[in-house]
Design a protein around this motif. Structure first.
Motif, PDB file in Angstrom:
ATOM      1  N   GLN A 190     -14.676  -9.418 -57.497  1.00  0.00           N
ATOM      2  CA  GLN A 190     -13.901  -8.191 -57.372  1.00  0.00           C
ATOM      3  C   GLN A 190     -14.332  -7.437 -56.122  1.00  0.00           C
ATOM      4  N   GLU A 221      -8.925  -8.396 -57.434  1.00  0.00           N
ATOM      5  CA  GLU A 221      -9.527  -9.703 -57.717  1.00  0.00           C
ATOM      6  C   GLU A 221      -8.581 -10.721 -57.099  1.00  0.00           C
ATOM      7  N   TYR A 274      -4.779  -9.576 -56.748  1.00  0.00           N
ATOM      8  CA  TYR A 274      -4.268  -8.790 -57.872  1.00  0.00           C
ATOM      9  C   TYR A 274      -5.113  -7.548 -58.157  1.00  0.00           C
ATOM     10  N   ARG A 283      -6.823  -4.939 -60.412  1.00  0.00           N
ATOM     11  CA  ARG A 283      -7.343  -4.855 -61.780  1.00  0.00           C
ATOM     12  C   ARG A 283      -7.566  -3.413 -62.220  1.00  0.00           C
ATOM     13  N   LYS A 284      -7.728  -2.521 -61.237  1.00  0.00           N
ATOM     14  CA  LYS A 284      -7.959  -1.111 -61.584  1.00  0.00           C
ATOM     15  C   LYS A 284      -7.528  -0.246 -60.399  1.00  0.00           C
ATOM     16  N   ILE A 332      -1.721  -1.917 -62.524  1.00  0.00           N
ATOM     17  CA  ILE A 332      -2.613  -2.905 -63.151  1.00  0.00           C
ATOM     18  C   ILE A 332      -1.964  -4.288 -63.194  1.00  0.00           C
ATOM     19  N   ASP A 333      -2.701  -5.279 -62.702  1.00  0.00           N
ATOM     20  CA  ASP A 333      -2.285  -6.688 -62.679  1.00  0.00           C
ATOM     21  C   ASP A 333      -1.087  -6.957 -61.769  1.00  0.00           C
ATOM     22  N   ARG A 334      -0.760  -6.007 -60.892  1.00  0.00           N
ATOM     23  CA  ARG A 334       0.292  -6.253 -59.902  1.00  0.00           C
ATOM     24  C   ARG A 334      -0.332  -6.818 -58.632  1.00  0.00           C
ATOM     25  N   ASN A 335       0.452  -7.566 -57.890  1.00  0.00           N
ATOM     26  CA  ASN A 335      -0.007  -8.077 -56.610  1.00  0.00           C
ATOM     27  C   ASN A 335      -0.212  -6.904 -55.654  1.00  0.00           C
TER      28      ASN A 335
END
Length: 369
Positions: free
Chosen positions: A7, A30, A33, A35-36, A346-349
């Protein structure tokens, strides 16, 4: 074989071309993507609400220009209307028509800035030039009636500062015709573009439930399928005299918010056209609003809200009977709407960050106040 990744914290802003102001966001990524995400606001904080307590009521009007400076007319209006509600006075009819015409022109100008800069953010240069061509025409009309092109300071408690110059209403009618023709080009230029659709459809989805639970408003709320607009649902000024629709979309993605804003510009043109046909001669300010130093609302409190270009803007005002507000609190739509950003990312490219953030149409002068 799985690839080991670590990360990394990426700091975007507070000065970045896509933030449209001084805004910072920390993202933990990460690979590609997110993550936060953690939005960091406050870089433009000016203590606007506290300043109001040391100014007579009329002196605070220019400060409302500096909230969402893309939609200053509505900011002027909502503050003046809150004071009028506390004083139990009404602006003359001609003043209300001038207020509606200027507010709707300003709403279109605000949406045009969003349209042009949003497309610029995601890689299209030409639409920006078209948008600012048409916005400039609108600013010419607003300049003629208010003497300013951006921070208008046009509304007054009990009415407006100046009457429309001779021939101005006819000029506005011609502007409406011109804009309607030009806006039709926008769909040909952008809406069906394969790359644009790929960047916005299915991206940054806000469900109807989330939109309501987060207290979102304006085109973001309506882009998630909620048909709510204060001009219709709780009419103020003279909006109940006009025939217009509330555009909505069910998808809740960036593309839906784009379509809602384009449709809203056409609806604003309909309102302006009707207001220009209905306006009559008369006074432009209530007699109690003309004695600036004597504006002293009776002791009490009130809340007034209206529909700005970015959503619901509200003024909570407390008077102790003197010529300065005892307390003033603002509900700024950009401040409320930006709160959902962290969840949306969150979890978007990482490539979607600018497309998602830009679709919220946030102005930092209003977020920080």
């Amino acid at each position: 074989m799985s690839i080991k990744t670590e990360q990394m914290v990426l700091n975007i802003g507070p000065q970045h071309p896509s933030t449209h102001g001084v805004f910072r966001i920390e993202v933990v990524i990460e690979g590609e993507y997110i993550r936060k995400a953690k939005p960091v606001i406050g870089y433009l904080h000016r203590g606007t609400e506290k300043l109001a307590e040391d100014l007579i009521y009329t002196q605070f009007i220019p400060y409302t220009d500096r909230l969402d400076y893309m939609n200053a007319m509505t900011n002027n209006y909502v503050y003046c209307a809150a004071v009028e509600k506390l004083m139990e006075i009404e602006a003359p009819e001609r003043a209300e028509y001038l207020r509606v015409i200027t507010m709707e022109l300003n709403r279109i100008a605000s949406h045009l800035v969003w349209w042009g800069t949003y497309l610029l953010d995601i890689g299209a240069l030409s639409p920006f030039l078209y948008a600012f061509r048409d916005r400039d025409t609108i600013l010419d009309r607003l300049n003629e009636i208010s003497g300013a092109r951006m921070t208008f300071n046009y509304m007054r408690i009990g009415g407006v500062k100046w009457d429309a110059p001779e021939g101005w209403i006819d000029k506005v009618k011609e502007t409406v015709k011109l804009l309607r023709e030009n806006f039709a080009e926008y769909h040909q230029l952008v809406t069906g573009n394969e790359i644009f659709i790929g960047r916005t459809k299915g991206v940054g989805i806000i469900t109807k439930e989330d939109a309501i639970n987060w207290g979102l408003s304006g085109p973001i709320l309506r882009g998630s399928g909620v048909k709510f607009d204060l001009r219709k649902n709780q009419p103020y000024s003279i909006y109940d005299r006009f025939d217009f629709d509330i555009p909505t979309r069910e998808e809740g993605d960036c593309f839906a918010r784009y379509e809602v804003r384009l449709d809203e510009m056409f609806e604003s043109l309909k309102i302006i056209e009707q207001a220009c046909d209905q306006i009559t001669e008369g006074e432009i300010v209530h007699k109690k609003g003309q004695r600036i130093m004597m504006i002293k609302p009776p002791a009490g409190e009130t809340y007034f809200r209206c529909e700005a270009s970015k959503g619901e803007i509200g003024v909570y005002l407390v008077s102790n009977g003197k010529n300065k507000p005892y307390r003033l609190k603002l509900r700024r739509p950009s401040f409320v709407n930006v709160e959902i950003l962290a969840d949306m990312l969150i979890d978007r490219n990482i490539a979607d960050l600018v497309a998602i953030f830009g679709s919220l149409d946030v102005v930092l002068g209003e977020v920080d106040a």
